[in-house]
Scaffold this active site. Sequence first.
Site, mmCIF file in Angstrom:
data_model
loop_
_atom_site.group_PDB
_atom_site.id
_atom_site.type_symbol
_atom_site.label_atom_id
_atom_site.label_comp_id
_atom_site.label_asym_id
_atom_site.label_seq_id
_atom_site.Cartn_x
_atom_site.Cartn_y
_atom_site.Cartn_z
ATOM 1 N N TYR A 13 0.838 -1.195 0.000
ATOM 2 C CA TYR A 13 0.000 0.000 0.000
ATOM 3 C C TYR A 13 0.878 1.252 0.000
ATOM 4 C CZ TYR A 13 1.243 1.182 4.698
ATOM 5 O OH TYR A 13 1.934 1.613 5.783
ATOM 6 N N SER A 243 4.430 3.301 10.203
ATOM 7 C CA SER A 243 4.409 2.112 9.352
ATOM 8 C C SER A 243 3.087 1.391 9.502
ATOM 9 C CB SER A 243 5.579 1.186 9.680
ATOM 10 O OG SER A 243 5.192 0.242 10.645
ATOM 11 N N LYS A 244 2.719 0.734 8.432
ATOM 12 C CA LYS A 244 1.465 -0.001 8.401
ATOM 13 C C LYS A 244 1.479 -1.089 9.482
ATOM 14 C CE LYS A 244 -2.323 -1.380 6.058
ATOM 15 N NZ LYS A 244 -3.518 -0.547 5.956
ATOM 16 N N ARG A 245 2.643 -1.698 9.648
ATOM 17 C CA ARG A 245 2.744 -2.794 10.613
ATOM 18 C C ARG A 245 2.376 -2.322 12.015
ATOM 19 N NH1 ARG A 245 7.499 -4.150 11.875
ATOM 20 N NH2 ARG A 245 8.464 -2.875 10.267
#
Length: 476
Positions: A13, A243-245
């Site tokens: 993404y 961050s996405k994480r």
Amino acid sequence: MIRTRFAPSPTGYMHIGNLRTALYEYLIAKHYGGRFILRIEDTDQNRWVDGSVEAIHNTLITAGLRYDEGPDIGGEYGPYVQSRRKDIYLKYAQELVANGKAYYCFCGKECLDALTEHEKYDRRCLNLTAEEIQAKLASGAPYVIRQLIPDGETRFLDLVFGDITINNDELDDQVLIKSDGLPTYNFANVIDDHLMEITHVIRGNEYLSSTPKYNLLYDAFRWKIPVYIHLPLILNANGEKMSKRKGDASFEDLLAQGFLPEAVVNYIALLGWSPADNNEIFSLPELIEQFDETRLSKAPSAFDTRKLTWINGEYIKKLAPEAFQAMSLPVLKSAVKTPGIDLVSVSEMVQTRINFIYEIPQLVDFIDKLPDYGAELYTHKKMKTNTENSLANLKHALTVLYGLNLWDLTHIHDALAGLVESLGIKNGQMLWPVRTALSGKPSSPCGAAELCALLGKDESLKRIQMGIALLESYLM
Ligand code: GLU
């Protein structure tokens, strides 16, 4: 002519840092009347994530960052996808080998595995003779091509981080061409930036430490080094890199949460750049005009959802009524079922009172159904109201409004104002109780007279009577 490029890898993404990079590249190109290019860096096929190229296209288009050249629209410097430029890179790597700036390396995985992660390659293949190399190549032995880092130090200027000097000792003989024949990112970006005549390289500062290696390649080819602009980190609310994480929102997530793309773009522009004056609300054309690479900061910026929320509200307020109606009317139509309500005027009332479109239903829920409310709502210090004077004033209002033949805003307004005057009371002492009786809420999207006009005569009188009943039983 200034040429900038956004060079994402299709690995998932689009996070906020990527979008900021793209935005700054776009703004610098457009500010100077230059061109903004999209290039997909997919040489690491293992990291490829399906659908990410589409996500990149969609994000740029939704954010209004139209590129002048790119994979889907082409351009003079194409192709704009690195995997489709495969044949270009090997030739350049071989040129470096011929000039003694790079070398073949036949060390397989086993010998490289013997090196610890931070250990540099020990250059054992640099000692191979020309015959040995030819024999290995002829036998089809797998190989990589490595850059030969010269002794000395490498110095360069970054527009944000300033003068940077690195001792070449710290640099590894990095792989330029991998055993699958594809270039590494580190090699391809230099070749492509040169061939695509990129003048300004703008990217995250995680690339700052690799930049000397790129400059050594430019030098080896005797190519002009681009202007470098490395951008500082964007931190989340915990002070960590976003961050996405870690659950930080991507651009798509923010849109799904109800933020307008223009507001997000405006906010992101401020994450690392400060405008010359105190204004913080900029349309994209205004950003193009005002953006200036000398006002970039090297300090990390913190992503602040509250500020983004405020900017979103400012954008909603600034929308032309028709543009706002296009968003609000569908929501209003499902939120308000009472027939005959003028939803266009409700739309106008709510426009200045929300930060998100999804806040509309809770603002207008009183239209269909008067909420259960307590008599204490009538007590308002600033309005100088309490339950007693509210009861008295509601009764006056009921009489006067009942007698009104023309039920429109002007007549209702004049009637209530006349009452205030003849009773010798404060405006609020009349308007607050009427507003409260009509909405049953501590706040409403419009004042007493507007509420009367909106709800119609019968419903208004009914609600005022209910208010009177509530106060009478409370005061009994
Ligand atoms: N492909 C790299 C990335 O996605 C681009 C770095 C650069 O702009 O040079 O991080």
